[in-house]
Motif scaffolding. Structure first.
Motif, PDB file in Angstrom:
ATOM      1  N   GLN A  14     -17.096 -15.356  20.897  1.00 38.60           N
ATOM      2  CA  GLN A  14     -16.389 -15.774  22.101  1.00 38.60           C
ATOM      3  C   GLN A  14     -14.940 -15.281  22.110  1.00 38.60           C
ATOM      4  O   GLN A  14     -14.397 -14.971  23.172  1.00 38.60           O
ATOM      5  N   ARG A  15     -14.344 -15.182  20.953  1.00 45.33           N
ATOM      6  CA  ARG A  15     -12.989 -14.609  20.878  1.00 45.33           C
ATOM      7  C   ARG A  15     -12.999 -13.146  21.305  1.00 45.33           C
ATOM      8  O   ARG A  15     -12.122 -12.693  22.052  1.00 45.33           O
ATOM      9  N   ALA A  16     -14.010 -12.401  20.868  1.00 46.18           N
ATOM     10  CA  ALA A  16     -14.119 -10.990  21.255  1.00 46.18           C
ATOM     11  C   ALA A  16     -14.382 -10.854  22.754  1.00 46.18           C
ATOM     12  O   ALA A  16     -13.875  -9.935  23.408  1.00 46.18           O
ATOM     13  N   ILE A  17     -15.179 -11.772  23.316  1.00 48.03           N
ATOM     14  CA  ILE A  17     -15.454 -11.733  24.757  1.00 48.03           C
ATOM     15  C   ILE A  17     -14.181 -12.026  25.551  1.00 48.03           C
ATOM     16  O   ILE A  17     -13.906 -11.375  26.564  1.00 48.03           O
ATOM     17  N   ARG A  18     -13.381 -12.976  25.093  1.00 50.33           N
ATOM     18  CA  ARG A  18     -12.109 -13.267  25.779  1.00 50.33           C
ATOM     19  C   ARG A  18     -11.160 -12.088  25.694  1.00 50.33           C
ATOM     20  O   ARG A  18     -10.520 -11.705  26.683  1.00 50.33           O
ATOM     21  N   GLY A  45     -25.020  -5.564  30.300  1.00 54.05           N
ATOM     22  CA  GLY A  45     -24.730  -4.140  30.214  1.00 54.05           C
ATOM     23  C   GLY A  45     -23.467  -3.867  29.430  1.00 54.05           C
ATOM     24  O   GLY A  45     -22.944  -2.754  29.431  1.00 54.05           O
ATOM     25  N   SER A  46     -22.967  -4.894  28.743  1.00 50.56           N
ATOM     26  CA  SER A  46     -21.831  -4.776  27.836  1.00 50.56           C
ATOM     27  C   SER A  46     -22.200  -5.484  26.533  1.00 50.56           C
ATOM     28  O   SER A  46     -23.191  -6.206  26.474  1.00 50.56           O
ATOM     29  N   ALA A  47     -21.395  -5.283  25.497  1.00 49.08           N
ATOM     30  CA  ALA A  47     -21.674  -5.925  24.216  1.00 49.08           C
ATOM     31  C   ALA A  47     -20.395  -6.035  23.409  1.00 49.08           C
ATOM     32  O   ALA A  47     -19.427  -5.301  23.652  1.00 49.08           O
ATOM     33  N   VAL A  48     -20.394  -6.954  22.456  1.00 49.16           N
ATOM     34  CA  VAL A  48     -19.302  -7.054  21.491  1.00 49.16           C
ATOM     35  C   VAL A  48     -19.891  -6.961  20.093  1.00 49.16           C
ATOM     36  O   VAL A  48     -21.029  -7.381  19.853  1.00 49.16           O
ATOM     37  N   CYS A  49     -19.119  -6.412  19.188  1.00 48.48           N
ATOM     38  CA  CYS A  49     -19.510  -6.291  17.789  1.00 48.48           C
ATOM     39  C   CYS A  49     -18.448  -6.989  16.951  1.00 48.48           C
ATOM     40  O   CYS A  49     -17.262  -6.649  17.045  1.00 48.48           O
TER      41      CYS A  49
END
Length: 225
Positions: free
Chosen positions: A81-85, A95-99
């Protein structure tokens, strides 16, 4: 703008507890002997990264997300959630992603790719599986661009096949489309990836179910003289 890059070999493992999903994968990936297909939990796969289908808020409260959260600990949801923020203002588009680092030795990374906007959403009539799968592989590209060779192997489940209620054969075919796009092209941004997939798969319901659709990479742009 999108560019083509030579990609290092990536070991891809498809692992799901559902025999129906595994059977569908074997049909869809019949011409891809480089793909390892297993029936069983993704938790058993010794790879650099796991891909977990999620929702746009990164709430790991159901499906594979919940299984991964129980295994890796509550801190993994905080990192996702930190990466999404940080990267998307708090809401991760399909259609997006975080690693993110997993905090564990196996896997070292978790890739979160939404197959749905909200938890437990039916996405069986959408292109979300192809979008999510392609975005997950795009995240591999991005991580390896930042730290070359950091992800040499990745494991995925049947994306959308449980909580999203996508039929196994449809799921497998859409995942094949996302995988081949990874091999053929590297995108600089997720917007370009999404527009490419939607433009070419918009009428996929007219395609024969036994033949997955290969997405053609966008033409390389040349500068005007």
């Amino acid at each position: 703008m999108s560019v083509n890059r030579v990609q290092p070999p990536l070991k891809v493992v498809l692992s799901d507890v559902s025999a129906t999903v595994v059977e569908a994968w074997r049909a869809a990936f019949a011409d891809n002997p480089e793909i390892a297909i297993h029936q069983g939990s993704i938790l058993d796969q010794q790879v650099d990264a796991w891909v977990s289908p999620t929702n746009s808020r990164g709430r790991m409260d159901g499906g594979v997300d919940a299984v991964v959260k129980r295994h890796l600990g509550a801190g993994i949801q905080l990192r996702v959630q930190r990466a999404i923020r940080a990267g998307f203002g708090g809401r991760l588009p399909v259609g997006s992603a975080v690693c993110v680092p997993s905090g564990a030795a196996n896997p070292r990374f978790l890739i979160s790719a939404p197959t749905m906007e909200e938890s437990s959403q039916n996405v069986s009539e959408t292109l979300n599986v192809a979008l999510a799968c392609a975005a997950a592989f795009q995240a591999v590209h991005r991580q390896n661009a930042q730290a070359p060779g950091s992800i040499g192997s990745v494991a995925l489940v049947g994306m959308g096949a449980r909580t999203g209620r996508v039929p196994a054969r449809v799921c497998a075919n859409l995942m094949w489309s996302g995988y081949t796009l990874f091999n053929d092209h590297c995108f600089e941004d997720y917007d370009d990836l999404r527009s490419t997939i939607v433009a070419q798969l918009d009428d996929i319901e007219n395609a024969p179910v036994e033949k997955p659709v290969r997405i053609a990479p966008p033409a390389r742009r040349t500068a005007r003289r």
